[in-house]
Scaffold this active site. Structure first.
Site, PDB file in Angstrom:
ATOM      1  N   GLU A   1       0.815  -1.214   0.000  1.00 12.77           N
ATOM      2  CA  GLU A   1       0.000   0.000   0.000  1.00 12.77           C
ATOM      3  C   GLU A   1       0.843   1.256   0.000  1.00 12.77           C
ATOM      4  OE1 GLU A   1      -3.641  -1.296   2.852  1.00 12.77           O
ATOM      5  OE2 GLU A   1      -2.642   0.600   3.266  1.00 12.77           O
TER       6      GLU A   1
ATOM      7  N   CYS B   1       2.776   8.253   2.501  1.00 10.12           N
ATOM      8  CA  CYS B   1       3.234   7.171   3.370  1.00 10.12           C
ATOM      9  C   CYS B   1       3.617   5.983   2.483  1.00 10.12           C
ATOM     10  CB  CYS B   1       2.099   6.807   4.326  1.00 10.12           C
ATOM     11  SG  CYS B   1       2.495   5.454   5.412  1.00 10.12           S
TER      12      CYS B   1
ATOM     13  N   CYS C   1       5.588  -7.977   6.644  1.00 12.94           N
ATOM     14  CA  CYS C   1       6.566  -7.541   7.647  1.00 12.94           C
ATOM     15  C   CYS C   1       6.867  -8.723   8.553  1.00 12.94           C
ATOM     16  CB  CYS C   1       5.986  -6.387   8.464  1.00 12.94           C
ATOM     17  SG  CYS C   1       7.169  -5.594   9.573  1.00 12.94           S
TER      18      CYS C   1
ATOM     19  N   CYS D   1       4.507  -7.184  15.410  1.00 12.49           N
ATOM     20  CA  CYS D   1       4.023  -6.353  16.512  1.00 12.49           C
ATOM     21  C   CYS D   1       2.551  -6.718  16.704  1.00 12.49           C
ATOM     22  CB  CYS D   1       4.177  -4.870  16.169  1.00 12.49           C
ATOM     23  SG  CYS D   1       5.902  -4.415  15.878  1.00 12.49           S
TER      24      CYS D   1
ATOM     25  N   CYS E   1      -0.394  -4.708  15.083  1.00  9.53           N
ATOM     26  CA  CYS E   1      -0.256  -4.303  13.676  1.00  9.53           C
ATOM     27  C   CYS E   1      -0.801  -5.364  12.740  1.00  9.53           C
ATOM     28  CB  CYS E   1       1.208  -4.017  13.355  1.00  9.53           C
ATOM     29  SG  CYS E   1       1.458  -3.521  11.640  1.00  9.53           S
TER      30      CYS E   1
ATOM     31  N   CYS F   1      -1.928   2.084   6.308  1.00  9.02           N
ATOM     32  CA  CYS F   1      -0.729   2.880   6.377  1.00  9.02           C
ATOM     33  C   CYS F   1      -1.078   4.313   6.708  1.00  9.02           C
ATOM     34  CB  CYS F   1      -0.002   2.636   5.091  1.00  9.02           C
ATOM     35  SG  CYS F   1       0.828   3.730   4.121  1.00  9.02           S
TER      36      CYS F   1
HETATM   37  N1  SAH Z   1       8.117  -1.012  10.855  1.00 11.94           N
HETATM   38  C1  SAH Z   1       8.164   0.402  10.998  1.00 11.94           C
HETATM   39  C2  SAH Z   1       7.281   1.179  10.047  1.00 11.94           C
HETATM   40  C3  SAH Z   1       5.890   0.647   9.769  1.00 11.94           C
HETATM   41  S1  SAH Z   1       4.661   0.782  11.022  1.00 11.94           S
HETATM   42  C4  SAH Z   1       7.847   0.773  12.423  1.00 11.94           C
HETATM   43  O1  SAH Z   1       7.517  -0.101  13.208  1.00 11.94           O
HETATM   44  O2  SAH Z   1       7.972   1.927  12.777  1.00 11.94           O
HETATM   45  C5  SAH Z   1       4.280   2.486  11.123  1.00 11.94           C
HETATM   46  C6  SAH Z   1       3.678   2.899  12.455  1.00 11.94           C
HETATM   47  O3  SAH Z   1       2.318   2.456  12.555  1.00 11.94           O
HETATM   48  C7  SAH Z   1       4.381   2.304  13.649  1.00 11.94           C
HETATM   49  O4  SAH Z   1       4.506   3.253  14.662  1.00 11.94           O
HETATM   50  C8  SAH Z   1       3.427   1.214  14.041  1.00 11.94           C
HETATM   51  O5  SAH Z   1       3.658   0.809  15.345  1.00 11.94           O
HETATM   52  C9  SAH Z   1       2.089   1.875  13.812  1.00 11.94           C
HETATM   53  N2  SAH Z   1       0.940   0.963  13.750  1.00 11.94           N
HETATM   54  C10 SAH Z   1       0.895  -0.256  13.206  1.00 11.94           C
HETATM   55  N3  SAH Z   1      -0.334  -0.795  13.328  1.00 11.94           N
HETATM   56  C11 SAH Z   1      -1.109   0.127  13.946  1.00 11.94           C
HETATM   57  C12 SAH Z   1      -2.481   0.160  14.345  1.00 11.94           C
HETATM   58  N4  SAH Z   1      -3.290  -0.854  14.126  1.00 11.94           N
HETATM   59  N5  SAH Z   1      -2.928   1.284  14.947  1.00 11.94           N
HETATM   60  C13 SAH Z   1      -2.112   2.325  15.152  1.00 11.94           C
HETATM   61  N6  SAH Z   1      -0.812   2.349  14.796  1.00 11.94           N
HETATM   62  C14 SAH Z   1      -0.304   1.261  14.209  1.00 11.94           C
END
Ligand code: SAH
Length: 367
Positions: free
Chosen positions: A95, A108, A115, A119, A122, A344
């Site tokens: 995306e 973005c 990935c 996390c 995510c 994203c």
């Molecule tokens: N891997 C990198 C970049 C991608 S994630 C990183 O971890 O920074 C981009 C941002 O979105 C990160 O801060 C991540 O923790 C956040 N993020 C991911 N899923 C999310 C969700 N469901 N709600 C809010 N923020 C989220």
């Protein structure tokens, strides 16, 4: 027999482009002209490159293409946010999201398909397939967005794409080489020309690459912190088991170019009853002591089956007030593009925190 696949010139560094043309016996200054057509003018049809000799154009068309990723779907949210689902040559998808704001427009960009970080909050982490994006596929996202927004030739100011955040799918520091190559092309003043001050790379904390990123690219750094103890961060951001908070923050303190004018953004996703207590806000402030920092509070963007809920507005406000009172800007990221499920949509918003009355109004409008 099908035609041999022509090589894509997008994503080559300046030197690589010159070397490529040298194989055709073409002088280096021609590479500079071609660069201008590709990245400043945004032209992908060689026949339109009128400053190049006709036979050179024909030669280029015979061997090369200037290709963007394919657009498999484009969606426009009622708040102006745009999401593209991109399809790459092997059929994999990622995306890219554009978030217009009053004084800027942020694109973005994704760095990987899927990935590996897993996390817990995510959605991308639940995708099974993962591969690195090529530099062409990363730069191509910016070019495709410029195509869609009608932003060629690269405008000097007043751009709809003024800022880039590497906050889409993937962990950019796990794909450092391709990301670095792409970022250098994006920053190139004779091309896409987006200043490093307007580019932010977000990492969950792959500590060994942080220093190099700052020294070599000089882009802004965002850290997905999300927890103030190793105990919790080990669970919700599992890369923490390898690079715990103390190591991560030491790398932040040493980030090249760090100053009060160039602060690190700490992202903190607000998870109800998990990481959102006032005590955790105070612990966060302690952790950040001495680091020029700002904190982005991100309301958790729920997805079907997600094991968390978003914190209440009240909890987010209290948390933000504590961080703010300690002298750190703590904007609450305004959710955008919710109606098109922009995964994203993790926009790096420095937008002023909405007052409660404004939030209530926004919530009403969203219903
Ligand atoms: N891997 C990198 C970049 C991608 S994630 C990183 O971890 O920074 C981009 C941002 O979105 C990160 O801060 C991540 O923790 C956040 N993020 C991911 N899923 C999310 C969700 N469901 N709600 C809010 N923020 C989220």
């Amino acid at each position: 027999m099908s035609d041999p696949v022509k090589k894509n010139l997008v994503g080559l560094s300046r030197d690589e482009l010159a070397a490529e043309l040298a194989t055709l016996g073409v002088a280096p200054f021609r590479a500079r002209q071609l660069w201008h057509w590709i990245y400043h003018r945004g032209v992908s049809d060689f026949t339109l490159m009128t400053t190049l000799a006709k036979d050179f154009r024909a030669q280029l068309a015979e061997h090369y293409v200037i290709a963007r990723p394919l657009e498999s779907r484009a969606q426009l949210s009622n708040d102006g946010t745009r999401k593209w689902l991109l399809k790459f040559a092997d059929g994999q998808e990622a995306e890219c999201v554009h978030i217009p704001e009053e004084d800027r427009g942020t694109l973005c960009v994704s760095s990987q398909v899927g990935c590996t970080l897993t996390c817990k909050f995510c959605h991308t982490g639940t995708q099974r397939l993962v591969r690195n994006l090529e530099s062409a596929e990363i730069v191509g996202q910016v070019m495709l967005a410029r195509d869609a927004l009608g932003e060629w030739p690269s405008p000097p100011d007043d751009r709809q794409i003024s800022n880039i955040v590497l906050m889409g799918m993937g962990e950019p520091l796990y794909n450092y080489d391709n990301v670095a190559k792409a970022v250098k092309i994006i920053m190139d003043g004779e091309g896409l020309s987006i200043s490093k001050r307007r580019i932010t790379l977000s990492t969950a904390g792959f500590v060994p690459m942080i220093e190099r990123c700052g020294a070599e690219l000089g882009v802004n750094l965002a850290i997905s912190l999300h927890a103030v103890t190793d105990e919790l961060r080990d669970v919700i951001v599992p890369i923490n088991k390898k690079y715990p908070i103390a190591e991560l923050l030491a790398a932040c303190r040493a980030y090249p170019g760090l100053s009060n004018a160039r602060r690190i953004t700490f992202e903190y996703v607000m998870l109800k009853g998990v990481n959102d207590s006032p005590a955790e806000a105070r612990a966060l402030v302690k952790l950040l002591e001495g680091i020029p920092a700002k904190v982005n509070l991100i309301p958790f963007n729920a997805w079907p089956g997600a094991p968390f809920e978003c914190s209440s507005d009240e909890a987010i406000t209290v948390f933000g007030d504590i961080v703010n009172a300690a002298g750190y800007a703590s904007p609450i990221r305004t959710p955008r593009g919710r109606d098109i499920l922009a995964a994203c949509g993790q926009l790096k918003s420095d937008s002023i925190r909405l007052k409660k009355s404004e939030r209530d109004r926004a919530a009403l409008l969203a219903e």
